[in-house]
Design a protein around this motif. Structure first.
Motif, PDB file in Angstrom:
ATOM      1  N   VAL A  26     -10.070 -19.945   4.416  1.00 47.17           N
ATOM      2  CA  VAL A  26      -9.933 -18.924   4.340  1.00 47.17           C
ATOM      3  C   VAL A  26      -8.423 -18.471   3.626  1.00 47.17           C
ATOM      4  O   VAL A  26      -7.452 -18.736   4.454  1.00 47.17           O
ATOM      5  CB  VAL A  26     -10.362 -18.116   5.349  1.00 47.17           C
ATOM      6  CG1 VAL A  26      -9.780 -17.889   6.735  1.00 47.17           C
ATOM      7  CG2 VAL A  26     -10.972 -16.304   4.452  1.00 47.17           C
ATOM      8  N   TYR A  27      -8.365 -17.419   2.916  1.00 46.55           N
ATOM      9  CA  TYR A  27      -7.429 -17.033   2.768  1.00 46.55           C
ATOM     10  C   TYR A  27      -7.289 -15.432   2.511  1.00 46.55           C
ATOM     11  O   TYR A  27      -8.464 -14.628   1.939  1.00 46.55           O
ATOM     12  CB  TYR A  27      -6.697 -17.267   1.039  1.00 46.55           C
ATOM     13  CG  TYR A  27      -6.960 -18.675   0.171  1.00 46.55           C
ATOM     14  CD1 TYR A  27      -5.427 -19.071   0.400  1.00 46.55           C
ATOM     15  CD2 TYR A  27      -8.160 -19.006   0.069  1.00 46.55           C
ATOM     16  CE1 TYR A  27      -5.673 -20.785  -0.271  1.00 46.55           C
ATOM     17  CE2 TYR A  27      -7.843 -20.740  -0.096  1.00 46.55           C
ATOM     18  CZ  TYR A  27      -7.169 -21.333  -0.304  1.00 46.55           C
ATOM     19  OH  TYR A  27      -7.302 -22.525  -0.560  1.00 46.55           O
ATOM     20  N   THR A  28      -5.686 -14.632   2.724  1.00 44.57           N
ATOM     21  CA  THR A  28      -5.689 -13.230   2.181  1.00 44.57           C
ATOM     22  C   THR A  28      -4.523 -13.273   2.062  1.00 44.57           C
ATOM     23  O   THR A  28      -3.067 -13.765   1.704  1.00 44.57           O
ATOM     24  CB  THR A  28      -5.252 -12.238   4.220  1.00 44.57           C
ATOM     25  OG1 THR A  28      -4.382 -12.998   4.786  1.00 44.57           O
ATOM     26  CG2 THR A  28      -6.751 -12.866   4.500  1.00 44.57           C
ATOM     27  N   PHE A  29      -4.256 -12.002   1.058  1.00 43.16           N
ATOM     28  CA  PHE A  29      -2.819 -11.764   0.154  1.00 43.16           C
ATOM     29  C   PHE A  29      -2.110 -10.911  -0.138  1.00 43.16           C
ATOM     30  O   PHE A  29      -3.071  -9.739  -0.255  1.00 43.16           O
ATOM     31  CB  PHE A  29      -2.335 -12.836  -0.764  1.00 43.16           C
ATOM     32  CG  PHE A  29      -1.190 -13.269  -1.383  1.00 43.16           C
ATOM     33  CD1 PHE A  29      -0.405 -13.305  -1.465  1.00 43.16           C
ATOM     34  CD2 PHE A  29      -1.988 -12.189  -3.013  1.00 43.16           C
ATOM     35  CE1 PHE A  29       1.112 -12.876  -1.843  1.00 43.16           C
ATOM     36  CE2 PHE A  29       0.058 -11.924  -3.998  1.00 43.16           C
ATOM     37  CZ  PHE A  29       0.784 -12.123  -3.103  1.00 43.16           C
ATOM     38  N   ASN A  30      -1.288  -9.743   0.407  1.00 42.69           N
ATOM     39  CA  ASN A  30      -1.052  -8.309   0.262  1.00 42.69           C
ATOM     40  C   ASN A  30       0.388  -8.240  -0.537  1.00 42.69           C
ATOM     41  O   ASN A  30       0.879  -7.435  -0.258  1.00 42.69           O
ATOM     42  CB  ASN A  30      -0.752  -7.624   1.702  1.00 42.69           C
ATOM     43  CG  ASN A  30      -0.077  -8.317   2.156  1.00 42.69           C
ATOM     44  OD1 ASN A  30       1.286  -9.131   2.097  1.00 42.69           O
ATOM     45  ND2 ASN A  30       0.134  -8.128   3.667  1.00 42.69           N
ATOM     46  N   GLU A  31       0.506  -8.902  -1.580  1.00 46.09           N
ATOM     47  CA  GLU A  31       1.941  -9.336  -2.310  1.00 46.09           C
ATOM     48  C   GLU A  31       3.061  -9.648  -1.197  1.00 46.09           C
ATOM     49  O   GLU A  31       3.963 -10.217  -1.785  1.00 46.09           O
ATOM     50  CB  GLU A  31       2.284  -8.062  -2.946  1.00 46.09           C
ATOM     51  CG  GLU A  31       1.799  -7.925  -3.658  1.00 46.09           C
ATOM     52  CD  GLU A  31       1.878  -6.945  -5.000  1.00 46.09           C
ATOM     53  OE1 GLU A  31       3.053  -6.800  -5.909  1.00 46.09           O
ATOM     54  OE2 GLU A  31       1.973  -5.831  -4.128  1.00 46.09           O
ATOM     55  N   GLU A  32       3.027  -9.877  -0.144  1.00 50.93           N
ATOM     56  CA  GLU A  32       4.087 -10.374   0.622  1.00 50.93           C
ATOM     57  C   GLU A  32       4.207 -11.084   1.960  1.00 50.93           C
ATOM     58  O   GLU A  32       5.195 -11.965   2.005  1.00 50.93           O
ATOM     59  CB  GLU A  32       4.624  -8.765   1.444  1.00 50.93           C
ATOM     60  CG  GLU A  32       5.173  -7.965   1.408  1.00 50.93           C
ATOM     61  CD  GLU A  32       5.595  -6.852   1.089  1.00 50.93           C
ATOM     62  OE1 GLU A  32       6.797  -7.156   2.941  1.00 50.93           O
ATOM     63  OE2 GLU A  32       6.318  -5.608   0.604  1.00 50.93           O
TER      64      GLU A  32
END
Length: 127
Positions: free
Chosen positions: A39-45
């Motif tokens: 599972v991945y998450t990404f918020n630009e930072e």
């Protein structure tokens, strides 16, 4: 696939720092992206990745808030998780009810564009 609900919740909570908290500037930055058993998450930072224990066939992006809400409402330890017609389905074995959260088949998060760090910074002991 049978999975421990608490373990799945722990995994999703562990990658939650990568979720957007304000306005979405990256497509699906408020989603959990499931791909190849991770599972991945990404918020630009912040980009987070973790193994889920789910089969590789579970592929797509699910809005984080409704999925977490659903998993927290179920009072049972073991659940069945599967994909069905564009939904991430959760079922309690022996019960007639199932619930699902819409899953987008295409993952738009640019997690492949996130490079690997050249060096690591040690964290405080209490972290």
């Amino acid at each position: 696939m049978r999975i421990n609900r608490e373990q799945l919740l722990h995994t999703l909570d562990s990658v939650s720092p990568g979720l957007a908290t304000q306005n979405e500037t990256v497509d699906q930055s408020k989603c959990f992206a499931f791909r190849k058993g991770k599972v991945y998450t990404f918020n630009e930072e912040v980009c987070c990745r973790m193994r889920t224990g789910l089969p590789a066939e579970v592929h797509g992006a699910v809005k984080a808030e409704p999925l977490l809400k659903l998993l927290r409402q179920i009072p049972y330890d073991e659940i069945l998780v599967y994909m069905e017609e564009g939904y991430f389905r959760v079922q309690v074995e022996g019960k007639r009810t199932t619930a699902g959260v819409r899953m987008e088949a295409d993952i738009l998060l640019p997690v492949n564009d996130v490079g690997k760090p050249e060096s690591w910074t040690p964290l405080a002991e209490e972290f």
